[in-house]
Design a protein around this motif. Structure first.
Motif, PDB file in Angstrom:
ATOM      1  N   GLY A 281      -7.237  -1.666  -6.972  1.00  0.00           N
ATOM      2  CA  GLY A 281      -6.942  -0.273  -6.681  1.00  0.00           C
ATOM      3  C   GLY A 281      -5.961   0.343  -7.655  1.00  0.00           C
TER       4      GLY A 281
ATOM      5  N   PHE B  61       0.827  -1.202   0.000  1.00  0.00           N
ATOM      6  CA  PHE B  61       0.000   0.000   0.000  1.00  0.00           C
ATOM      7  C   PHE B  61       0.863   1.255   0.000  1.00  0.00           C
TER       8      PHE B  61
ATOM      9  N   ARG C 117       0.872   4.042  -2.900  1.00  0.00           N
ATOM     10  CA  ARG C 117       0.515   5.438  -2.602  1.00  0.00           C
ATOM     11  C   ARG C 117       1.623   6.382  -3.054  1.00  0.00           C
TER      12      ARG C 117
ATOM     13  N   TRP D   1      -3.315  -4.385   3.545  1.00  0.00           N
ATOM     14  CA  TRP D   1      -3.473  -2.931   3.552  1.00  0.00           C
ATOM     15  C   TRP D   1      -3.979  -2.401   4.889  1.00  0.00           C
ATOM     16  N   SER D   2      -4.393  -3.287   5.787  1.00  0.00           N
ATOM     17  CA  SER D   2      -5.013  -2.845   7.040  1.00  0.00           C
ATOM     18  C   SER D   2      -4.100  -2.037   7.963  1.00  0.00           C
TER      19      SER D   2
ATOM     20  N   PRO E 101      -9.868   2.963  -4.901  1.00  0.00           N
ATOM     21  CA  PRO E 101     -10.402   1.600  -4.995  1.00  0.00           C
ATOM     22  C   PRO E 101     -11.479   1.531  -6.065  1.00  0.00           C
TER      23      PRO E 101
ATOM     24  N   LEU F  54     -10.015  -1.418   7.257  1.00  0.00           N
ATOM     25  CA  LEU F  54      -9.950  -2.728   6.608  1.00  0.00           C
ATOM     26  C   LEU F  54      -9.859  -3.867   7.617  1.00  0.00           C
TER      27      LEU F  54
ATOM     28  N   VAL G 165      -4.744   1.347   6.543  1.00  0.00           N
ATOM     29  CA  VAL G 165      -6.169   1.704   6.482  1.00  0.00           C
ATOM     30  C   VAL G 165      -6.878   0.914   7.583  1.00  0.00           C
TER      31      VAL G 165
ATOM     32  N   ARG H 219      -6.780   7.842   1.909  1.00  0.00           N
ATOM     33  CA  ARG H 219      -5.374   7.599   2.233  1.00  0.00           C
ATOM     34  C   ARG H 219      -4.499   7.431   0.998  1.00  0.00           C
TER      35      ARG H 219
ATOM     36  N   THR I  17      -7.204  -7.153   1.874  1.00  0.00           N
ATOM     37  CA  THR I  17      -7.585  -6.237   2.943  1.00  0.00           C
ATOM     38  C   THR I  17      -6.640  -6.374   4.132  1.00  0.00           C
TER      39      THR I  17
ATOM     40  N   ILE J 191     -10.106   4.144   2.015  1.00  0.00           N
ATOM     41  CA  ILE J 191      -8.941   3.832   1.180  1.00  0.00           C
ATOM     42  C   ILE J 191      -8.592   5.032   0.304  1.00  0.00           C
ATOM     43  N   GLU J 192      -9.609   5.616  -0.324  1.00  0.00           N
ATOM     44  CA  GLU J 192      -9.372   6.771  -1.195  1.00  0.00           C
ATOM     45  C   GLU J 192      -8.783   7.935  -0.413  1.00  0.00           C
TER      46      GLU J 192
END
Length: 335
Positions: A244, A80, A84, A98-99, A143, A105, A102, A139, A95, A136-137
């Motif tokens: 994503g 992630f 980014r 990426w948790s 998605p 998640l 985020v 950060r 998920t 998500i968006e």
């Protein structure tokens, strides 16, 4: 007359020169990160996305899939952050992985939140899923669609697991998530975070007793060949996948190409979800035929695990967001 011909030739040459860069810009290639190859449903989802985008854009947009977390040197927990920052253009991601970046998640990792596939769909296809996508968006990643890695089941080399007491003392490999550590510590196990590459030899030598993964991973990776002779279908958590795109890449696309990319992701996700679910019965038969003892919990046995991990649920709900958890529970209850 000759002068006019020369001017016309020069004008034509100049127009071709000016047109060339514009033509070259119409073709773009993007990297897509995945943790598993196309031997698994996860990798197949990414391959299908790439196929649909290439087909629908008539080759203008090309997605090149890099499996096995190649773009982050095998460390899937860094995916992630790399995406980014722009080191990765796109991903079909877990998920779980990426948790850490985020927190919302972690909803999907709450123990025993989702009892069946209808419960997964109730979250991902409803308002709770929309809120997760918004998080998500916010950060830094856009998605587009959901896929599926499936329910994670528990295996070990020592005994059949039918109750929380059977888990006590077992050394279990888990992924790099604090919530996973809390769940297995609460059950009295000895959880150890390690990569799958490190887990396989550890299972072979008996340094660890067990692991938890979807049935598709257990089957394709032949986990039974590293001493895992007992498998319990406890459905303690499910791991939806997320299609994503890096925000800068997304904003560089035209509205038409954004729609093309999104719809291709939606269609690839729906295709992969249906395919992976339809294959579960045959996968389980194949696992049993290889001599694995499979335990399917009764409703009473399942409830015992729910009650044994209630403290984890209570601890993590405020971290995830009490409103989001309540919304997800309501969607499941109404399914």
């Amino acid at each position: 007359m000759r002068v006019k011909q020369v001017v016309a030739a020069l004008t034509a040459a100049m127009s071709l020169t000016l047109a060339a860069p514009a033509f070259a810009q119409e073709t773009r290639e993007f990297s897509v990160s995945t943790v598993l190859s196309d031997a698994f449903p996860w990798g197949q989802a990414a391959a299908k996305w790439a196929e649909l985008v290439n087909e629908r854009s008539e080759g203008r947009l090309t997605l090149t899939v890099y499996p096995n977390a190649q773009l982050v040197s095998g460390d899937q927990t860094k995916e992630f952050s790399a995406m980014r920052s722009g080191l990765i253009d796109m991903a079909v991601a877990s998920t779980i992985n990426w948790s850490p970046q985020v927190p919302e998640l972690n909803l999907f990792s709450l123990p025993f939140l989702m009892p069946d596939e209808a419960a997964i769909d109730a979250i991902t296809q409803g308002s709770a899923g929309d809120k997760v996508f918004a998080a998500i968006e916010k950060r830094g990643v856009m998605p587009l669609a959901w896929g599926e890695n499936g329910f994670r089941e528990l295996s070990n080399s020592r005994q059949a697991i039918q109750s929380p007491e059977d888990v006590q003392g077992l050394k279990i490999r888990v992924v790099g998530s604090p919530l996973f550590l809390d769940t297995f510590n609460t059950l009295g196990a000895n959880p150890t975070q390690m990569s799958w590459a490190d887990a396989q030899p550890a299972l072979t030598t008996g340094a660890i007793d067990g692991q938890e993964n979807p049935l598709s991973v257990f089957d394709v990776a032949r986990v039974d060949q590293v001493g895992q002779k007992y498998l319990t279908l406890w459905h303690y958590m499910a791991d939806p996948l997320i299609f994503g795109v890096n925000q800068k890449v997304w904003k560089s696309l035209s509205a038409e190409d954004q729609q093309l990319l999104r719809q291709a992701a939606i269609d690839a996700g729906a295709w992969e979800i249906e395919k992976s679910r339809n294959e579960l019965a045959d996968t389980l038969v194949a696992i049993k035929e290889r001599g694995v003892a499979v335990t399917e919990l009764s409703p009473e046995q399942h409830q015992a695990f729910v009650e044994a991990t209630a403290a984890v649920y209570e601890k993590w709900t405020p971290r995830i967001g009490a409103e989001l958890v309540a919304e997800a529970q309501a969607a499941i209850d109404a399914r």
